[in-house]
Write a protein that holds these residues in place. Structure first.
Motif, mmCIF file in Angstrom:
data_model
loop_
_atom_site.group_PDB
_atom_site.id
_atom_site.type_symbol
_atom_site.label_atom_id
_atom_site.label_comp_id
_atom_site.label_asym_id
_atom_site.label_seq_id
_atom_site.Cartn_x
_atom_site.Cartn_y
_atom_site.Cartn_z
ATOM 1 N N MET A 276 5.259 7.992 4.351
ATOM 2 C CA MET A 276 4.695 6.682 4.048
ATOM 3 C C MET A 276 4.133 6.087 5.343
ATOM 4 O O MET A 276 4.889 5.718 6.241
ATOM 5 C CB MET A 276 5.773 5.772 3.459
ATOM 6 N N LEU A 277 2.804 6.021 5.433
ATOM 7 C CA LEU A 277 2.142 5.481 6.620
ATOM 8 C C LEU A 277 1.668 4.062 6.330
ATOM 9 O O LEU A 277 1.184 3.780 5.229
ATOM 10 C CB LEU A 277 0.957 6.359 7.019
ATOM 11 N N THR A 278 1.789 3.192 7.323
ATOM 12 C CA THR A 278 1.369 1.806 7.098
ATOM 13 C C THR A 278 0.936 1.150 8.401
ATOM 14 O O THR A 278 1.386 1.524 9.489
ATOM 15 C CB THR A 278 2.507 0.973 6.469
ATOM 16 N N ILE A 279 0.059 0.178 8.252
ATOM 17 C CA ILE A 279 -0.313 -0.720 9.348
ATOM 18 C C ILE A 279 0.053 -2.122 8.885
ATOM 19 O O ILE A 279 -0.384 -2.558 7.816
ATOM 20 C CB ILE A 279 -1.813 -0.639 9.665
ATOM 21 N N SER A 280 0.870 -2.813 9.669
ATOM 22 C CA SER A 280 1.270 -4.180 9.330
ATOM 23 C C SER A 280 0.970 -5.091 10.514
ATOM 24 O O SER A 280 0.724 -4.617 11.625
ATOM 25 C CB SER A 280 2.754 -4.237 8.968
ATOM 26 N N ASP A 281 0.973 -6.399 10.240
ATOM 27 C CA ASP A 281 0.740 -7.341 11.340
ATOM 28 C C ASP A 281 2.064 -7.896 11.853
ATOM 29 O O ASP A 281 3.133 -7.563 11.342
ATOM 30 C CB ASP A 281 -0.212 -8.463 10.903
ATOM 31 N N LYS A 288 -2.282 -2.118 5.433
ATOM 32 C CA LYS A 288 -2.876 -0.871 4.941
ATOM 33 C C LYS A 288 -1.754 0.132 4.690
ATOM 34 O O LYS A 288 -0.872 0.308 5.527
ATOM 35 C CB LYS A 288 -3.883 -0.311 5.944
ATOM 36 N N LEU A 289 -1.809 0.775 3.518
ATOM 37 C CA LEU A 289 -0.774 1.743 3.146
ATOM 38 C C LEU A 289 -1.434 2.984 2.574
ATOM 39 O O LEU A 289 -2.508 2.916 1.973
ATOM 40 C CB LEU A 289 0.179 1.157 2.105
ATOM 41 N N ASN A 290 -0.788 4.123 2.750
ATOM 42 C CA ASN A 290 -1.324 5.350 2.151
ATOM 43 C C ASN A 290 -0.710 5.583 0.769
ATOM 44 O O ASN A 290 0.168 4.849 0.311
ATOM 45 C CB ASN A 290 -1.104 6.554 3.076
ATOM 46 N N LYS A 291 -1.177 6.628 0.101
ATOM 47 C CA LYS A 291 -0.795 6.865 -1.289
ATOM 48 C C LYS A 291 0.677 7.244 -1.439
ATOM 49 O O LYS A 291 1.234 7.128 -2.541
ATOM 50 C CB LYS A 291 -1.676 7.962 -1.878
ATOM 51 N N ALA A 292 1.305 7.697 -0.351
ATOM 52 C CA ALA A 292 2.720 8.071 -0.431
ATOM 53 C C ALA A 292 3.589 6.880 -0.826
ATOM 54 O O ALA A 292 4.649 7.057 -1.439
ATOM 55 C CB ALA A 292 3.191 8.649 0.905
ATOM 56 N N GLN A 354 9.882 5.110 11.928
ATOM 57 C CA GLN A 354 9.457 5.138 13.323
ATOM 58 C C GLN A 354 8.254 4.200 13.425
ATOM 59 O O GLN A 354 7.258 4.382 12.727
ATOM 60 C CB GLN A 354 9.084 6.547 13.768
ATOM 61 N N SER A 355 8.379 3.181 14.298
ATOM 62 C CA SER A 355 7.346 2.139 14.371
ATOM 63 C C SER A 355 6.953 1.886 15.823
ATOM 64 O O SER A 355 7.809 1.906 16.714
ATOM 65 C CB SER A 355 7.853 0.841 13.743
ATOM 66 N N VAL A 356 5.647 1.629 16.013
ATOM 67 C CA VAL A 356 5.115 1.380 17.357
ATOM 68 C C VAL A 356 4.214 0.153 17.307
ATOM 69 O O VAL A 356 3.311 0.075 16.472
ATOM 70 C CB VAL A 356 4.312 2.597 17.868
ATOM 71 N N PRO A 357 4.448 -0.846 18.196
ATOM 72 C CA PRO A 357 3.549 -2.011 18.230
ATOM 73 C C PRO A 357 2.240 -1.656 18.915
ATOM 74 O O PRO A 357 2.194 -0.774 19.785
ATOM 75 C CB PRO A 357 4.355 -3.025 19.053
ATOM 76 N N PHE A 364 2.093 0.091 13.830
ATOM 77 C CA PHE A 364 1.835 1.360 13.160
ATOM 78 C C PHE A 364 3.179 2.007 12.849
ATOM 79 O O PHE A 364 4.004 2.194 13.744
ATOM 80 C CB PHE A 364 0.997 2.286 14.042
ATOM 81 N N SER A 365 3.399 2.345 11.577
ATOM 82 C CA SER A 365 4.712 2.844 11.156
ATOM 83 C C SER A 365 4.581 4.059 10.254
ATOM 84 O O SER A 365 3.591 4.207 9.527
ATOM 85 C CB SER A 365 5.488 1.753 10.407
ATOM 86 N N ALA A 366 5.606 4.916 10.331
ATOM 87 C CA ALA A 366 5.734 6.059 9.429
ATOM 88 C C ALA A 366 7.158 6.067 8.905
ATOM 89 O O ALA A 366 8.117 5.915 9.661
ATOM 90 C CB ALA A 366 5.423 7.364 10.159
ATOM 91 N N ALA A 367 7.283 6.212 7.585
ATOM 92 C CA ALA A 367 8.610 6.222 6.963
ATOM 93 C C ALA A 367 8.758 7.476 6.112
ATOM 94 O O ALA A 367 7.795 7.924 5.480
ATOM 95 C CB ALA A 367 8.813 4.980 6.108
ATOM 96 N N ARG A 368 9.959 8.013 6.100
ATOM 97 C CA ARG A 368 10.258 9.217 5.308
ATOM 98 C C ARG A 368 11.393 8.917 4.334
ATOM 99 O O ARG A 368 12.383 8.277 4.687
ATOM 100 C CB ARG A 368 10.637 10.360 6.236
ATOM 101 N N ASP A 369 11.223 9.383 3.095
ATOM 102 C CA ASP A 369 12.257 9.194 2.074
ATOM 103 C C ASP A 369 13.437 10.114 2.377
ATOM 104 O O ASP A 369 13.315 11.333 2.371
ATOM 105 C CB ASP A 369 11.663 9.523 0.693
#
Length: 615
Positions: A276-281, A288-292, A354-357, A364-369
């Motif tokens: 799960m990839l995302t961009i948050s403020d 913004k989120l991907n289809k996962a 895992q998130s990086v400002p 910018f973040s990536a999450a795994r189930d």
């Protein structure tokens, strides 16, 4: 707000100056050609606003055109003047496009700059001298031409047409207009020419330049992208003409295509990633989120875009999530963070983050189930706890064996040793007394082993549980017969207090007998010689209350508190009584005072619904 930088591979070698901007006009990237054009280096440019490099005379035009560019998503041949390092300036034509995310928000803008200094000089010099204009036209790389609208033919073209299309001046002038244009663009250009042909000469007044991009056919049959900058004018005969400058933009188009391809590749990677990839403020909104996200949580992307992520976090995980987010707001990356997120069906999924400002504005973040892993970890934890309990039960089992078997075995060993050593000196009365004690110790040991066996089976869930209807009196008689001799040896009287007739109980018979046996054995043990034990039975609704009362030494409050706790009393009997009473749907309690005695009362159901015994 900062924006992510799109891939720039290959752009450094692009012959045209290139800029990447965010929606506020801040420059995110420039290539080598930018430095060649303006003299400003990459590090002098990136981070500055694009307006800083516009000359004052074009500042107002830029402030108006830039928002229009962002709104329309494209800009073609916008003429401005850029500052150069040495204080000079250079005329350029700007072409660009805007990249948006799925929600339509602007991610970045991309611009290419074409040096039109020669074109501007050519235009200025034409007014001064037609001859100088013609000489200049014949010696620049761009193709200068004049097209007569009424005659639908070229009346002039510069020799540089040869390097562009492979045609001589004569061949280009003789070529039918329709054959020079890529068929894909021919209809649109023909319509424009027709519209111009309907205009009257009086309406032509040195109109602004117009820029058009299309493809022209070369002499070898191939097609090349060109950019035509045109303006209407009238000739000496009063006919409408198009004055144009054509430039080869094939490399620019290839660069734009390459850029689009790379952008599409990034978008495809973003959408096809299993994580799960995302961009948050920094306000915690999911931009913004991907289809996962949709695949794992069940929501549509539209349902959660712009939603505060805390609305999806499990309430029990709010504090740790806010703590992790506060680190991000301080500019610290967060690694190996786990929490639970809401799914559309109302359940929760465990996610590993895992998130990086980025530039103090985006995350910018990536999450795994990891829900399956968490389930496995819980199973392992349950197994570990079960093993720990087994080991504790084993230790208790050994402790109980050592405690409860010591006294009866001491009796058996002591008296058997006396019989062996002094058998000839012992009279019949002493012998009978010793044999009774040996019998009593053997009986106690047997009962203890029975309790141990039932305790073990109960702990291992191997003890059969078969509740049935039976008569209280019949089963009590069986139990009383086994302990009657022990009571008689202490001259203890046993009284039964109940109504006449037989009384039903619905429970497991073996468990019932174990409760009664342990309570009576305990009462006989602590009742003094010549004392009394009273057994009573009464109905309380659908439950039977059975009490065993003695006038022994009684118990303190501390002893009562530890009585039902396995391992804290002196043996298994009381613990089994509580376990078996509760398993059959009943309870057990005790009332006792030191020096007064104890009353143990347990309850059991009197019948199963719809079942009744006949006496």
């Amino acid at each position: 707000m900062a924006r992510p930088i799109f891939p720039t591979d290959g752009l450094d070698n692009l012959p045209l100056a290139y800029q990447q901007l965010d929606r506020d006009g801040e420059i995110l990237y420039v290539n080598n050609a930018w430095t060649d054009l303006t003299g400003f280096s990459f590090y002098e440019t990136v981070g500055e606003n694009a307006s800083a490099f516009i000359t004052p005379d074009y500042a107002d035009a830029f402030s108006v055109s830039f928002p229009e560019f962002l709104n329309k998503g494209v800009i073609n041949n916008f003429h401005i003047t850029l500052k150069k390092r040495g204080g000079e300036s250079v005329h350029v034509s700007v072409t660009g496009n805007v990249v948006r995310d799925e929600s339509g928000k602007i991610q970045s803008a991309h611009c290419l700059f074409h040096n039109i200094e020669d074109l501007i000089k050519a235009e200025n010099s034409r007014d001064a001298s037609r001859e100088k204009y013609r000489l200049l036209a014949e010696n620049i790389r761009d193709v200068i031409w004049i097209f007569n609208i009424n005659k639908r033919k070229l009346t002039y073209i510069s020799p540089s047409v040869f390097s562009l299309r492979g045609l001589t001046v004569e061949e280009a002038l003789a070529e039918p207009f329709e054959e020079s244009i890529d068929p894909i663009f021919l209809k649109a250009i023909s319509n424009q020419i027709w519209i111009l042909s309907t205009r009257k000469c009086g309406t032509i007044n040195h109109e602004e330049f117009k820029v058009t991009e299309f493809r022209q056919r070369r002499k070898d049959g191939s097609y090349i992208w060109i950019e035509a900058t045109t303006r209407l004018q009238t000739n000496q005969e009063g006919e409408i003409e198009v004055l144009g400058v054509t430039r080869n933009i094939q490399k620019r188009k290839e660069a734009e295509l390459e850029l689009k391809t790379k952008t599409d590749q990034i978008e495809n990677f973003f959408d096809l990633a299993a994580d799960m990839l995302t961009i948050s403020d920094f306000n915690g909104r999911l931009l913004k989120l991907n289809k996962a996200w949709s695949k794992i949580l069940g929501f549509t992307i539209k349902e959660i875009t712009n939603k505060p992520f805390m609305e999806l976090v499990h309430p029990d995980d709010h504090d740790i999530t806010l703590e992790a987010f506060s680190k991000i707001l301080k500019g610290e990356p967060v690694q190996k963070f786990e929490n639970r997120y809401l799914t559309k069906d109302g359940s929760y999924k465990w996610l590993h983050w895992q998130s990086v400002p980025y530039k103090n504005s985006l995350v910018f973040s990536a999450a795994r189930d990891i829900s399956d892993r968490k389930t496995y970890e819980l199973e392992l934890q349950s197994i570990a706890e079960e093993r720990k309990k087994i080991n504790e039960d084993k230790d208790k089992f050994i402790s109980i064996l050592a405690h409860d078997l010591r006294n009866p075995f001491n009796t058996l060993l002591g008296f058997s040793q006396i019989l062996l050593e002094q058998r000839k000196e012992i009279d019949d009365s002493e012998l009978e007394s010793m044999l009774k004690l040996i019998h009593k110790a053997s009986h106690q040991t047997y009962n203890l082993l029975e309790d141990l066996l039932m305790w073990y089976k109960n702990q291992a869930n191997k003890l059969p549980f078969e509740p049935e209807l039976f008569f209280f009196e019949e089963q009590c008689e069986n139990v009383m017969a086994s302990i009657h001799a022990h009571a008689e040896s202490k001259d203890i009287r046993i009284q039964c207090k109940k109504d006449k007739g037989k009384h039903e109980i619905f429970a497991d018979i073996n468990m019932f007998k174990t409760i009664v046996r342990n309570l009576f054995t305990n009462a006989v043990k602590f009742t003094p010689d010549g004392g009394t034990i009273e057994l009573s039975f009464k109905r309380a609704g659908d439950m039977a209350e059975i009490s065993v009362k003695d006038n022994g030494k009684g118990m303190t409050e501390e002893q009562i508190a530890n009585l039902w706790i396995q391992g804290k009393n002196t043996g298994l009997g009381m613990f089994l009584c509580k376990e078996f009473a509760e398993r059959n749907g009943g309870t057990i309690k005790v009332k006792s005072s030191p020096g007064v005695g104890s009353i143990f009362t347990f309850t059991l159901p009197t019948r199963r619904s719809g079942v009744h015994m006949s006496a």
